[in-house]
Scaffold this motif. Sequence first.
Motif, PDB file in Angstrom:
ATOM      1  N   LYS A   4       0.584  -1.118  -0.257  1.00 13.60           N
ATOM      2  CA  LYS A   4      -0.120  -0.290   0.155  1.00 13.60           C
ATOM      3  C   LYS A   4       0.850   1.285  -0.412  1.00 13.60           C
ATOM      4  O   LYS A   4       0.336   2.315  -0.931  1.00 13.60           O
ATOM      5  CB  LYS A   4      -1.433   0.503   1.218  1.00 13.60           C
ATOM      6  N   ALA A   5       1.741   1.026   0.981  1.00 14.67           N
ATOM      7  CA  ALA A   5       2.677   2.496   0.559  1.00 14.67           C
ATOM      8  C   ALA A   5       3.448   2.272  -0.210  1.00 14.67           C
ATOM      9  O   ALA A   5       4.329   3.556  -0.826  1.00 14.67           O
ATOM     10  CB  ALA A   5       4.089   2.303   1.585  1.00 14.67           C
ATOM     11  N   LYS A  52       1.278   3.689  -2.590  1.00 13.78           N
ATOM     12  CA  LYS A  52       1.431   5.543  -2.742  1.00 13.78           C
ATOM     13  C   LYS A  52       2.106   6.105  -3.293  1.00 13.78           C
ATOM     14  O   LYS A  52       1.895   7.523  -4.125  1.00 13.78           O
ATOM     15  CB  LYS A  52       0.602   5.611  -0.855  1.00 13.78           C
ATOM     16  N   LYS A  53       3.461   6.039  -3.041  1.00 14.83           N
ATOM     17  CA  LYS A  53       4.446   6.081  -3.655  1.00 14.83           C
ATOM     18  C   LYS A  53       4.025   6.451  -5.269  1.00 14.83           C
ATOM     19  O   LYS A  53       5.450   7.907  -5.530  1.00 14.83           O
ATOM     20  CB  LYS A  53       5.717   5.961  -3.070  1.00 14.83           C
TER      21      LYS A  53
END
Length: 203
Positions: free
Chosen positions: A115-116, A119-120
């Motif tokens: 998820k991170a 997002k990036k």
Amino acid sequence: MARKLHYFNVNGLAEPIRYILHYAGQKFEDVQYDFKKWPIQTVKDSLPYGQLPMYEEGGKTLNQSLAIARYIAVQANLLPADVWEQAELDAVVFNIYDFWSKVVVFIKETDPVKKAAFKKEILEEFINFFFNRFEKELKKNNGYFGKKLSWADFVFVGIVEATNLFLGIEVQKQFPTVNALVTKVRSLPGVKEYIAKRTPYQV
Ligand SMILES: N[C@@H](CCC(=O)N[C@@H](CS)C(=O)NCC(=O)O)C(=O)O
């Protein structure tokens, strides 16, 4: 004629529809289901494809957010008369939804590491790719997607707000013409009063 819009208690895909209905001064029942309690199985099972938004009018039902937004927009005089120009605006809304599909992947990802990373990727790649193009189109067209206010502008602002909600950003701030359009749509009669009264959304 009784109108009902069914969606969650977040902005998302229904917010442009709510905005257009409020702008057009159309009375409707804004049925909101608790996003955090979903799936409410009885409701889900009653929906044609198990998803929201769903619009009801005169005993008939319509799903697919863009079909609903376009239908309401025709009545609010938010589509050009020329069919080529209509098709150009259809392309605009599909381009906007192509961006939104990236955000949906992020929303649905449950693994925190993935998820991170996603997002990036949205912040560093997809926003630049899509919003530089949106900015360019708006600049070329008098600050609107179709030279004057149309349903595409409402769809766009709804997607900007949903993106902001889920990513915790204010994406429009990086793009001056996008920012101006967001401000204009939010200040429209009907929309402005609705925004002032709506419960702030949380995810
Ligand atoms: N293409 C559909 C997508 C609808 C959709 O993805 N709805 C989501 C909320 S934005 C939903 O109902 N999710 C709950 C579920 O699938 O159970 C549209 O534009 O209306």
